[in-house]
Design a protein around this motif. Structure first.
Motif, PDB file in Angstrom:
ATOM      1  N   ALA A  48      54.906   7.924 114.774  1.00 31.16           N
ATOM      2  CA  ALA A  48      54.462   9.255 114.381  1.00 31.16           C
ATOM      3  C   ALA A  48      55.223  10.345 115.112  1.00 31.16           C
ATOM      4  N   MET A  49      55.709  10.085 116.313  1.00 29.39           N
ATOM      5  CA  MET A  49      56.442  11.085 117.088  1.00 29.39           C
ATOM      6  C   MET A  49      57.660  11.588 116.324  1.00 29.39           C
ATOM      7  N   ASP A  50      58.461  10.653 115.802  1.00 34.92           N
ATOM      8  CA  ASP A  50      59.649  11.046 115.063  1.00 34.92           C
ATOM      9  C   ASP A  50      59.274  11.787 113.791  1.00 34.92           C
ATOM     10  N   ALA A  51      58.238  11.309 113.089  1.00 35.36           N
ATOM     11  CA  ALA A  51      57.806  11.947 111.849  1.00 35.36           C
ATOM     12  C   ALA A  51      57.314  13.365 112.099  1.00 35.36           C
ATOM     13  N   MET A  52      56.620  13.579 113.220  1.00 40.31           N
ATOM     14  CA  MET A  52      56.074  14.895 113.518  1.00 40.31           C
ATOM     15  C   MET A  52      57.167  15.962 113.589  1.00 40.31           C
ATOM     16  N   ALA A  53      58.268  15.647 114.254  1.00 42.92           N
ATOM     17  CA  ALA A  53      59.330  16.634 114.419  1.00 42.92           C
ATOM     18  C   ALA A  53      60.083  16.885 113.128  1.00 42.92           C
ATOM     19  N   ARG A  54      60.284  15.850 112.314  1.00 42.92           N
ATOM     20  CA  ARG A  54      61.106  15.980 111.117  1.00 42.92           C
ATOM     21  C   ARG A  54      60.352  16.556 109.929  1.00 42.92           C
ATOM     22  N   PHE A  55      59.080  16.215 109.793  1.00 36.22           N
ATOM     23  CA  PHE A  55      58.363  16.542 108.563  1.00 36.22           C
ATOM     24  C   PHE A  55      57.094  17.356 108.772  1.00 36.22           C
ATOM     25  N   TYR A  56      56.768  17.700 110.025  1.00 40.78           N
ATOM     26  CA  TYR A  56      55.554  18.464 110.303  1.00 40.78           C
ATOM     27  C   TYR A  56      55.838  19.527 111.363  1.00 40.78           C
TER      28      TYR A  56
END
Length: 320
Positions: A116-124
């Motif tokens: 989720a860490m990577d997803a948070m920066a890229r898509f949120y």
């Protein structure tokens, strides 16, 4: 905390904020949430609500000698227990006399997946909110908004002293609550007896049906299909073949995830007795999905995403 320094610096750099400090602090809180859910001993009762459906569960979690153990017991309706040791989970369904064994693809509340860490920066977009109270404890609110229209938003309440996630909300495009988890009672840092982590049904399974999805997952990819319109950032995290004894049928099940949300795709051979499939959106209890016919298959897509994302996945599925 594992990879915390370098990861937080990278994530903060790509966050769309004029000031670096607030997003960096928010990502520190996210890392605390992930670490607390894995490495903290805790037990408690929480409620889950989606639409008009709600249920209460009891959870016990321990981290000892590098091994993570967890037991989740649903307290409403038919008895159900889920026992997890690291990445293996066993789901006990005594009413149906079924034991499901599978590899852990996605952890339940109160955990967030490390991806989720990577997803948070890229898509949120992530920022800190106010301090609130949940289950009698002070909690820091984290506000997570999607960067596109193919994802939902989230609100997280993290216990200020430990970082444990005490409450979580998923919000649709209009800001309405899609689903919510919240502790009503919780104990942190307590000794956990090993017997509290075992299923009370474990000695009754000799005559139960055992469904081992780990064995199916190795051969669970059908090369005929091309997923050409999966939303950006969603990658296939699982593919398995589900077999049903009642009619000897098979269903292909794919799971795509961006680290936060998940989309499931089910492929069933169309029956000659059902030539007129009703295509489009539908509701199944608290969930919504999209169904259409592609070639000789019925495609069903469900997920924790807006309806347009479900339709996009289904419309982009083609035969190679």
């Amino acid at each position: 905390m594992r990879r915390t320094g370098a990861l937080i610096a990278t994530l903060a750099a790509v966050a769309l904020s004029a000031r670096a400090e607030p997003p960096a602090e928010a990502f520190v809180w996210l890392d605390r949430i992930m670490s607390a859910a894995q490495k903290l001993n805790y037990s408690g009762t929480f409620t889950y609500q989606r639409g008009s459906h709600s249920e209460t569960s009891r959870i016990v979690h321990s981290f000892d000698g590098g091994r993570e153990r967890e037991k989740l017991e649903v307290l409403d309706g038919s008895p159900r227990e889920v026992v997890r040791v690291d990445d293996e989970i066993k789901c006990y369904l005594p009413a149906e006399k079924i034991l499901i064994v599978q590899r852990q693809a996605r952890r339940a509340f109160p955990a967030l997946p490390r991806e989720a860490m990577d997803a948070m920066a890229r898509f949120y977009r992530v920022r800190l909110g106010v301090v609130d109270r949940v289950a009698g404890r002070e909690a820091q609110i984290l506000i997570v908004d999607p960067r596109d229209s193919l994802r939902y938003g989230y609100r997280f309440w993290a216990e200020r002293a430990s970082g444990l996630l005490l409450k979580s909300r998923t919000l649709d495009e209009r800001g309405n609550v899609v689903e919510q988890f919240a502790f009503t009672q919780v104990q942190l840092g307590v000794p956990i007896d090993r017997t509290a982590l075992s299923s009370r049904f474990s000695d009754q399974t000799a005559q139960w049906q055992v469904i081992n999805t780990r064995a199916e997952e190795q051969n669970g990819v059908d090369a005929r299909w091309n997923f050409s319109a999966v939303p950006p950032g969603f990658t296939r995290s699982a593919g398995m073949k589900l077999r049903f004894r009642d009619n000897n049928s098979e269903t292909m099940h794919y799971v795509f995830s961006d680290g936060m949300a998940a989309i499931s795709v089910f492929l069933d051979r169309a029956s000659e007795r059902e030539p007129r499939l009703r295509e489009g959106f539908y509701k199944a209890g608290p969930l919504q999905g999209y169904r259409k016919r592609v070639d000789d298959q019925i495609v069903t897509v469900v997920g924790e995403v807006p309806r347009r994302a479900l339709k996009q996945v289904a419309d982009g599925l083609t035969v190679r």
